[in-house]
Design a protein around this motif. Sequence first.
Motif, PDB file in Angstrom:
ATOM      1  N   ASN A 168       0.885  -1.153   0.000  1.00  0.00           N
ATOM      2  CA  ASN A 168       0.000   0.000   0.000  1.00  0.00           C
ATOM      3  C   ASN A 168       0.927   1.208   0.000  1.00  0.00           C
ATOM      4  OD1 ASN A 168      -1.930   1.928   0.371  1.00  0.00           O
ATOM      5  ND2 ASN A 168      -2.291   1.463   2.532  1.00  0.00           N
TER       6      ASN A 168
ATOM      7  N   ALA B  86       0.839   4.284   0.569  1.00  0.00           N
ATOM      8  CA  ALA B  86       0.819   5.172   1.743  1.00  0.00           C
ATOM      9  C   ALA B  86       1.683   4.590   2.855  1.00  0.00           C
ATOM     10  CB  ALA B  86      -0.626   5.357   2.233  1.00  0.00           C
ATOM     11  N   GLU B  87       1.586   3.282   3.044  1.00  0.00           N
ATOM     12  CA  GLU B  87       2.409   2.645   4.071  1.00  0.00           C
ATOM     13  C   GLU B  87       3.891   2.660   3.667  1.00  0.00           C
ATOM     14  OE1 GLU B  87       1.732  -1.517   4.710  1.00  0.00           O
ATOM     15  OE2 GLU B  87       2.881  -1.546   6.578  1.00  0.00           O
TER      16      GLU B  87
ATOM     17  N   ALA C 280       5.273   5.851   4.663  1.00  0.00           N
ATOM     18  CA  ALA C 280       5.494   5.865   6.116  1.00  0.00           C
ATOM     19  C   ALA C 280       6.776   5.124   6.482  1.00  0.00           C
ATOM     20  CB  ALA C 280       4.293   5.238   6.821  1.00  0.00           C
ATOM     21  N   MET C 281       7.018   3.995   5.830  1.00  0.00           N
ATOM     22  CA  MET C 281       8.220   3.215   6.140  1.00  0.00           C
ATOM     23  C   MET C 281       9.489   3.967   5.748  1.00  0.00           C
ATOM     24  SD  MET C 281       6.861  -0.591   5.128  1.00  0.00           S
ATOM     25  CE  MET C 281       8.425  -1.417   5.455  1.00  0.00           C
TER      26      MET C 281
END
Lengths: 324, 324, 324, 324
Positions: free
Chosen positions: A207, A209-210, A213-214
Motif C-alpha cells: 500500500n 501510503a504505508e 510511512a516506512m
Amino acid sequence: MNIKYSVFISNVASCNDRYCSAYGRKFSIEEMFARVKSIPSISGVDIVLTEEFKKNLAVVKKCLKETGLTLASVAVDTFANPIYQKGSFAAIDENVRQKAIEDAKFAIDFASELGCKIVTLWPGQDGYDYMFAADYIKERKLFSDAVKELCEYNKNIDITLEYKLKEPRTHSYISTVGTTLMMLNDINCDNAGIALDYGHAVLGYENPAESVAMCKMYGDRLRHIHINDNYGVWDDDMIVANVHTIAYLEFLYWLKKTDYKGYITFDQFPYREDGRDAVSESAEWMSYLIELIDNADSKEIEKVIASGSPIEASKLIRKILKGN
Amino acid sequence: MNIKYSVFISNVASCNDRYCSAYGRKFSIEEMFARVKSIPSISGVDIVLTEEFKKNLAVVKKCLKETGLTLASVAVDTFANPIYQKGSFAAIDENVRQKAIEDAKFAIDFASELGCKIVTLWPGQDGYDYMFAADYIKERKLFSDAVKELCEYNKNIDITLEYKLKEPRTHSYISTVGTTLMMLNDINCDNAGIALDYGHAVLGYENPAESVAMCKMYGDRLRHIHINDNYGVWDDDMIVANVHTIAYLEFLYWLKKTDYKGYITFDQFPYREDGRDAVSESAEWMSYLIELIDNADSKEIEKVIASGSPIEASKLIRKILKGN
Amino acid sequence: MNIKYSVFISNVASCNDRYCSAYGRKFSIEEMFARVKSIPSISGVDIVLTEEFKKNLAVVKKCLKETGLTLASVAVDTFANPIYQKGSFAAIDENVRQKAIEDAKFAIDFASELGCKIVTLWPGQDGYDYMFAADYIKERKLFSDAVKELCEYNKNIDITLEYKLKEPRTHSYISTVGTTLMMLNDINCDNAGIALDYGHAVLGYENPAESVAMCKMYGDRLRHIHINDNYGVWDDDMIVANVHTIAYLEFLYWLKKTDYKGYITFDQFPYREDGRDAVSESAEWMSYLIELIDNADSKEIEKVIASGSPIEASKLIRKILKGN
Amino acid sequence: MNIKYSVFISNVASCNDRYCSAYGRKFSIEEMFARVKSIPSISGVDIVLTEEFKKNLAVVKKCLKETGLTLASVAVDTFANPIYQKGSFAAIDENVRQKAIEDAKFAIDFASELGCKIVTLWPGQDGYDYMFAADYIKERKLFSDAVKELCEYNKNIDITLEYKLKEPRTHSYISTVGTTLMMLNDINCDNAGIALDYGHAVLGYENPAESVAMCKMYGDRLRHIHINDNYGVWDDDMIVANVHTIAYLEFLYWLKKTDYKGYITFDQFPYREDGRDAVSESAEWMSYLIELIDNADSKEIEKVIASGSPIEASKLIRKILKGN
C-alpha cells in the motif's frame, strides 16, 4: 499542499511493447520539450540518459533553458542498453559492472552541472529469471558496493533506488520497499534514498501510503516519486487514479503528513493514447485529488486514523470524495 | 545434509476453514503426540500456546517425556485468541498490547523451562484491512518496541518473527523478508531472528532460496523454518513440493550452502486429508529431495550458479532430478 | 506417446522487451530455418505472417522445401502491426476490422497452399485497458462474427483462437478457456478450435491439464498447443518445466488420455539466452517428461485419479519422477 | 435506477476465519432479523440453509412475516456441512452427491413455499487441490447433470450458479463467468442462471461490468448479485467500493444499461467490524454511487464508451465523481 510536478520526457512521445516495435511516430527532443511545456502544471522534466540523449546533451541543455523547465532527476540507462542484458551494478562480468558505474558517474556529473539533485538507479536488469542461475549473496553485495561508491562520488547528489518486484527480470534484487531500505541503511550514506514508483509498490502488493510511512520511519529516505496506476499485478503504467482512486488519496495524505518536499514525476506507458494527452489527464487527476485532500479536515483524518476503525475510515473517504 | 524434522502438533489433527467449523473430529493432546511419534523421521514438535494448551501444560510435559520428542519451538497465540482481533504487539489498545507481551513472556518461560531455544511470533493480527484506518508509523514502532522488550527478557531464547504478506489481515506489518530483516537490524539484538515459512515467502513472490541468502547476508538471522507448499498467490498450506518442486531443491541447496542448523518444521492445513498422513507424505518428499541434493555434485552446482547461465541451470536441474 | 514438435521460427532468433529494442542481433529467415533444423526433435515451424515475412514468402517456401520442415501453423499478425493498436477483429474502426479479416484470409490461403491445416488468431489487441472505454457486447459480437466468417471461408483449415487473460491489453476479450469455448460453441463451426498456450493458461490461474479436459468435453476443440513456462502471474515465456514440473507431467498425461494428435509448438521469449539453445533445452525437457509419462503405468494413474486422493496422488508423482 | 437491496442474514452477526473460531458472540435468528430490519434501505434477506437454519424454519418464517422482509434467495449449504468436504454435486461418492441434490431440492421447495424465486448453488467444495487427484471430465459431467436435474425439478425457480476461481478448494470447477455460462448454455434450461459475486469476479481478474455484459449476451443469464470488495487477488469480502470505486461505478452503469431487475445482496465477512454496521456502511456507499450514476448523462456515457477513448473515459469518470 504544494506539489512540484515533473514528467519523464519520453512519456509525451510514443512507445512500444515487446510485440510492436513502435505504436506511434518518433518525436525529436525539441518536440518532446514543447509537448511537456504545453501542460500547464508541469515545471520539470526527468531524463533517462540513453545513448540518444547522451549524443544530444547540447540540445537538452538548450531546450531546458528555452522552456524554463527544471531538470527534476536524471536516470541512468541500465535497462535499454543491451550491454546490461545480464545485469548492471550486480553484473558478474566486471567490465560490464564498471561500465555501469561509469555511466552512473556520468549521470551524476550531468545532474550536478545542471543543478539537479536527484540521480535515479532503476536496476531492472539486476536480478535473475531461473533457479540455480544466480549467487544471491555475491550479486547483492556487488550491487550494494556500487551504490556506496556512487553515494561517495558526490555527496551533494541523492542516489535514489527505484525498486520493483520484477520486470524485465522475473525477479529483481531491488524488489520491495523493505528490501531496499534495509540495503540503504546498511550502506549508511545520507545521500542514499528511494525513488518510489506508485505502480511498482502496488505491483508488489504494497500500500503506497504505508511505503511512504516506512521510508520516513527508517532513515527519512524518500527523495523522489514516480506516479502512474495499474490493476495490481503488473506494471501497467496507466493514467493515475483510474484504478486506485482511494489508495491515491491516502498516498497523497501521507506525503502531506510526512512533509514530502520533492518532485512528483509522471511515469506512464501510453501504448494506445497520445502521450501528451495521457500525461495531461494524469495532471488533471492530481489537481482533483490534491484539492480533495486539501479541502478535508486534517484533524478529523488524524482522529479516524488513530481510531483504527474501518467503519469510520469508510465514512471519511466518502466525505472526502464529496468534497466536504 | 543432516536435517532435524519437527511438526506443529495440531497439523496431525483435523482443521477448519472460514466456512466449515470442523472438517474432522477433535483429537486429544495424547492422540496428537502419538500420531506425531508414528512418523519415523520426525524428532520434534512445535506448539502454539493456545488457551487449550496452556490449560494442559502438565499433559504436554508428560507427553514430551513419554514420546521422547523434542520441543522444537513455542509459538505465541496472538491469532486464535479473539482478544487480539484488532492487533497484538502493535495493538493501539495498550491493555491488549500488554497482554500480548505477557503471553509472549509466558511462552519464553515455558520454552526455557523445557530446554527449547525458539519462540516464534506470528503477528497475523498486526496490520490493517482498510485505507485511512491505521497509523503505520506509530503501530510499527509499538511492534518493534515489543519485540525488543521480548529479546531482552531472556537472551538465551531466540525470538523469531514469522513474516507473511497478508492473512488474516489484508495487509500485515511483518510482511516480507526485507521488511522483517530491516526491523530486526534496527532492533539490533543477537537473539532476534526469522522463522521463515516457505509458503509465506512464495505467497509474497519471494524465491525462498533467495530469502535464505538474504537472512544469511543481513545478520545471519535465519533461526527456524516452516514448510508446506502453495500455488503462489495464497497460503494454501499444502503437502510440500507438489507445486514448487525445483524451487524446493534450490531452497534446500541454499540451506546446505549457508549451513542452516535448526529444525525444519512441517506446517500444513490438511482440510480434506488425514492430518497425520499429509505430514508423513511431506516427510517422504523431503527425504527424496534431500537425497537428490546430497547425490548432486556441489562443485558442479556452484560452477553453474557462478556462470549465471539459465541454459546450464536448466540442464543441471534435470541432472539432479535424474539422481545423477 | 508420439509427439510432433514445432517452434515459432522467430524463437530461435533474438528478442526485445518494452525497454530494450534489441537484446541480440537480427537473423535472416535462412539463418532461422537453419537454426530450427539443427534441433533434432523438431519437425515443424510456425510462422507469424508479419509484414517482413509477407515480403519474403518465396524465401519461406524455399527454406521449407530445403529443410524439409513442415509448416505446423500460420499465425495472423494482429499484434505487431501498429495498425491494430486499438483492436483487430473487434476494432470499432470498420476499415481496420476489414483489414484484419483480409490479413487472416491471406494467412488461410497461404496455409492452404502449403498444406498447413492450422491458422491461429491471437487477438492480443482486442480488449480494453480502462473502464468506461469499451462496449463489451458490441465488440465481442464483432469479434465473433469475424471468426465465423473466417471459419466459413475455408472449411479445410482450422481457425484456432489463442486465449490469454491480458497483455498487451490489460483485459483481453479472448481471455480464458471457458470464455473461448463458449464463443466457439456459439459460433458452431467444426473448424473453429483452440490453440492452447500453456503459459497463457497458467497466467489465468488455470491448470492446463484441466483446460485440455474442458476442450475435449465441450466440442473436442483442442487443435494446437504452444508451450513455455512462467511463475504463474505473467507470461514470462520461459524454458518449459523449470517452474511447473509436476503440472507439466499432468498436462502431458491428459494430452495422452484425450488422444491429442496435433503439434506441440515451442513459444518462448529468450531475452537473455541464445534463442536456439533455449528451444533446444525445452526440447530436452519434453523428451525427459514424455519418457517419465510413458514409463508410468496408465492403469495406476487412472486408479489414483479415480480415487480423488491427494495422498495417493502425491505418492504417485514421486513414483513417476523416480522413473518407476 | 431502482435497486432492491438484500443481505445474507448471517452478515449482520459475527464471523470467524481459519485461525480464530469466533471473533464475536453468537446472535439468535431473531436478533439477526432485527439487525437487518434496522438498516433502512434493505428490503430482503438471503438465507443459507445450514443445519441450524433448517432446524429453525418456523422461526425464520415468523421473522420474515414480522419484519416484512422479503426472502431474496435461498442458498444450499454445500460448504459448511462437513459431509461435503470432498465435493457436493460433483462428489465421486454417489451417496454424498444424492444428498447434495436432496438438500438442493429441499431449498427449492422452501423457496417456492415462501414465494422466493432464486435458489443459489455456491459449489465451493466442487473442485480439486492437487494434481493427478481428479477426473476433470467425469466430475464436471456429474456437476452439470445435477444442475440440469435441479432446473427441471421446479421450472418456476431460477437455479443460479455462483462462480469463484478458488477457495475453499485451490481450484473450483465453477470458476469464471465464461466457464459457467458455457456450462449453462450446454444445460440449456431457461431457469438456469448466474449469481454474480462482485468479489469473486474481481478475484479472477474479471472486470465485473464486462461479466454483466457477457451474461446478457450469452443467454441473458444474470439472475442474482452479491456485492462486497477486495484487493484483487483474494475474496476479502470487505465493505463495497473501498478499493474498487470506479470499477463499481462502471459495474452499476452496466447493470442499468442491461436492465437488471433482481436483488443486489450484500455478502461480506466483517472479521473485525460490527456486522450490522459494516453492511449499513456498504448500503451508504451504494446510495452514493447510484446517485452519481443517476446524475450522470447516459447519452454522454454512451458516447464515450462508443469512442473507445481512454482519455475521454478518464475525463468522464472525474466528471461523474464530481456529481455533475
